[in-house]
Motif scaffolding. Sequence first.
Motif, PDB file in Angstrom:
ATOM      1  N   GLU A 198       0.832  -1.206   0.000  1.00  0.00           N
ATOM      2  CA  GLU A 198       0.000   0.000   0.000  1.00  0.00           C
ATOM      3  C   GLU A 198       0.866   1.255   0.000  1.00  0.00           C
ATOM      4  OE1 GLU A 198      -3.500   0.480   2.574  1.00  0.00           O
ATOM      5  OE2 GLU A 198      -3.091  -1.578   3.226  1.00  0.00           O
ATOM      6  N   LEU A 199       1.899   1.239   0.848  1.00  0.00           N
ATOM      7  CA  LEU A 199       2.808   2.387   0.931  1.00  0.00           C
ATOM      8  C   LEU A 199       3.519   2.611  -0.404  1.00  0.00           C
ATOM      9  CD1 LEU A 199       4.402   1.617   4.414  1.00  0.00           C
ATOM     10  CD2 LEU A 199       2.801   3.474   3.911  1.00  0.00           C
ATOM     11  N   ILE A 200       3.964   1.526  -1.022  1.00  0.00           N
ATOM     12  CA  ILE A 200       4.666   1.615  -2.302  1.00  0.00           C
ATOM     13  C   ILE A 200       3.726   2.153  -3.378  1.00  0.00           C
ATOM     14  CG2 ILE A 200       5.724   0.241  -4.148  1.00  0.00           C
ATOM     15  CD1 ILE A 200       6.802  -1.595  -1.817  1.00  0.00           C
ATOM     16  N   ARG A 201       2.513   1.595  -3.464  1.00  0.00           N
ATOM     17  CA  ARG A 201       1.553   2.043  -4.474  1.00  0.00           C
ATOM     18  C   ARG A 201       1.165   3.503  -4.267  1.00  0.00           C
ATOM     19  NH1 ARG A 201      -3.094  -0.652  -3.936  1.00  0.00           N
ATOM     20  NH2 ARG A 201      -2.440  -2.058  -2.301  1.00  0.00           N
ATOM     21  N   ALA A 202       1.140   3.970  -3.020  1.00  0.00           N
ATOM     22  CA  ALA A 202       0.824   5.372  -2.729  1.00  0.00           C
ATOM     23  C   ALA A 202       2.013   6.288  -3.005  1.00  0.00           C
ATOM     24  CB  ALA A 202       0.374   5.517  -1.274  1.00  0.00           C
ATOM     25  N   GLY A 203       3.191   5.703  -3.207  1.00  0.00           N
ATOM     26  CA  GLY A 203       4.385   6.494  -3.506  1.00  0.00           C
ATOM     27  C   GLY A 203       4.978   7.216  -2.318  1.00  0.00           C
ATOM     28  N   VAL A 204       4.733   6.715  -1.093  1.00  0.00           N
ATOM     29  CA  VAL A 204       5.219   7.412   0.101  1.00  0.00           C
ATOM     30  C   VAL A 204       6.353   6.680   0.826  1.00  0.00           C
ATOM     31  CG1 VAL A 204       3.013   8.587   0.460  1.00  0.00           C
ATOM     32  CG2 VAL A 204       3.462   6.421   1.634  1.00  0.00           C
ATOM     33  N   LEU A 205       6.619   5.422   0.463  1.00  0.00           N
ATOM     34  CA  LEU A 205       7.645   4.657   1.177  1.00  0.00           C
ATOM     35  C   LEU A 205       9.042   5.073   0.727  1.00  0.00           C
ATOM     36  CD1 LEU A 205       8.262   2.414   3.223  1.00  0.00           C
ATOM     37  CD2 LEU A 205       8.239   0.805   1.309  1.00  0.00           C
ATOM     38  N   VAL A 206       9.883   5.458   1.692  1.00  0.00           N
ATOM     39  CA  VAL A 206      11.283   5.777   1.437  1.00  0.00           C
ATOM     40  C   VAL A 206      12.153   4.617   1.904  1.00  0.00           C
ATOM     41  CG1 VAL A 206      13.196   7.355   1.981  1.00  0.00           C
ATOM     42  CG2 VAL A 206      10.879   8.260   1.631  1.00  0.00           C
ATOM     43  N   ALA A 207      11.881   4.102   3.102  1.00  0.00           N
ATOM     44  CA  ALA A 207      12.648   2.993   3.670  1.00  0.00           C
ATOM     45  C   ALA A 207      11.817   2.311   4.738  1.00  0.00           C
ATOM     46  CB  ALA A 207      13.960   3.502   4.282  1.00  0.00           C
ATOM     47  N   ALA A 208      12.126   1.035   4.982  1.00  0.00           N
ATOM     48  CA  ALA A 208      11.453   0.284   6.039  1.00  0.00           C
ATOM     49  C   ALA A 208      12.357  -0.874   6.429  1.00  0.00           C
ATOM     50  CB  ALA A 208      10.105  -0.241   5.564  1.00  0.00           C
ATOM     51  N   GLU A 209      12.603  -1.015   7.703  1.00  0.00           N
ATOM     52  CA  GLU A 209      13.442  -2.102   8.195  1.00  0.00           C
ATOM     53  C   GLU A 209      12.985  -2.527   9.575  1.00  0.00           C
ATOM     54  OE1 GLU A 209      15.712  -3.553   6.389  1.00  0.00           O
ATOM     55  OE2 GLU A 209      15.962  -2.049   4.825  1.00  0.00           O
ATOM     56  N   GLY A 210      13.117  -3.802   9.843  1.00  0.00           N
ATOM     57  CA  GLY A 210      12.941  -4.326  11.194  1.00  0.00           C
ATOM     58  C   GLY A 210      14.325  -4.480  11.808  1.00  0.00           C
ATOM     59  N   LEU A 211      14.377  -4.623  13.094  1.00  0.00           N
ATOM     60  CA  LEU A 211      15.654  -4.776  13.783  1.00  0.00           C
ATOM     61  C   LEU A 211      15.737  -6.136  14.454  1.00  0.00           C
ATOM     62  CD1 LEU A 211      15.933  -1.247  15.402  1.00  0.00           C
ATOM     63  CD2 LEU A 211      17.048  -2.074  13.325  1.00  0.00           C
ATOM     64  N   ASP A 212      16.960  -6.627  14.600  1.00  0.00           N
ATOM     65  CA  ASP A 212      17.208  -7.900  15.248  1.00  0.00           C
ATOM     66  C   ASP A 212      16.924  -7.787  16.743  1.00  0.00           C
ATOM     67  OD1 ASP A 212      17.940 -10.551  15.380  1.00  0.00           O
ATOM     68  OD2 ASP A 212      20.039 -10.222  14.875  1.00  0.00           O
ATOM     69  N   ASP A 213      16.964  -8.901  17.427  1.00  0.00           N
ATOM     70  CA  ASP A 213      16.695  -8.984  18.866  1.00  0.00           C
ATOM     71  C   ASP A 213      17.560  -7.990  19.638  1.00  0.00           C
ATOM     72  OD1 ASP A 213      16.398  -9.705  21.540  1.00  0.00           O
ATOM     73  OD2 ASP A 213      16.648 -11.842  21.175  1.00  0.00           O
ATOM     74  N   ALA A 214      16.926  -7.196  20.499  1.00  0.00           N
ATOM     75  CA  ALA A 214      17.651  -6.203  21.303  1.00  0.00           C
ATOM     76  C   ALA A 214      18.671  -6.856  22.225  1.00  0.00           C
ATOM     77  CB  ALA A 214      16.672  -5.375  22.123  1.00  0.00           C
ATOM     78  N   GLY A 215      18.473  -8.114  22.568  1.00  0.00           N
ATOM     79  CA  GLY A 215      19.427  -8.828  23.407  1.00  0.00           C
ATOM     80  C   GLY A 215      20.782  -9.003  22.736  1.00  0.00           C
ATOM     81  N   ASP A 216      20.824  -8.868  21.418  1.00  0.00           N
ATOM     82  CA  ASP A 216      22.079  -8.980  20.682  1.00  0.00           C
ATOM     83  C   ASP A 216      22.716  -7.622  20.384  1.00  0.00           C
ATOM     84  OD1 ASP A 216      21.879 -11.738  20.581  1.00  0.00           O
ATOM     85  OD2 ASP A 216      20.748 -11.702  18.704  1.00  0.00           O
ATOM     86  N   SER A 217      22.148  -6.546  20.939  1.00  0.00           N
ATOM     87  CA  SER A 217      22.664  -5.207  20.661  1.00  0.00           C
ATOM     88  C   SER A 217      23.873  -4.886  21.530  1.00  0.00           C
ATOM     89  CB  SER A 217      21.568  -4.160  20.882  1.00  0.00           C
ATOM     90  OG  SER A 217      21.197  -4.112  22.245  1.00  0.00           O
ATOM     91  N   VAL A 218      24.540  -3.807  21.182  1.00  0.00           N
ATOM     92  CA  VAL A 218      25.678  -3.282  21.939  1.00  0.00           C
ATOM     93  C   VAL A 218      25.377  -1.813  22.207  1.00  0.00           C
ATOM     94  CG1 VAL A 218      28.147  -2.746  21.858  1.00  0.00           C
ATOM     95  CG2 VAL A 218      27.295  -4.872  20.849  1.00  0.00           C
TER      96      VAL A 218
END
Length: 139
Positions: A35-55
């Motif tokens: 929907e975002l792509i068809r509307a022409g509004v998506l620039v970027a989208a990402e999920g993040l890995d488990d916070a337990g693996d963060s630094v």
Amino acid sequence: MKYMLIMRTTDEAAQSMADFDFTEMLETVGKFNDELIRAGVLVAAEGLDDAGDSVIVDYSSEPPVITDGPYGETKELFNGFYILNVSSKQEAVEWATRMPSFGAGFKTEIRRVPTIDEFPQDNEWIRRELAWREATGQL
């Protein structure tokens, strides 16, 4: 205008996601992304890995202190984002209300992403960044 939709979840809500069928989850999110792509509004989208693996790099001392994440006592974790190019904050809010949610404990924070032309254009570092953006096709 660009807005970042910051997806947040509690530890408990993140654990509850394990109960969802992953293929179904991908389809639900995929339909929203489409929907975002068809509307022409998506620039970027990402999920993040488990916070337990963060630094975490804490700059409150010299040298900075590096520890395993997540940061301190967490009630909510930042677990992904969308960047949308929309006409107003209200439009960003409207898209956020349509974002798939997978139960209680999920929230979205909406913040405007300032553009580089809002910074002093006579600043050497801004000029360098503009040149870099132009050279990499980001302008």
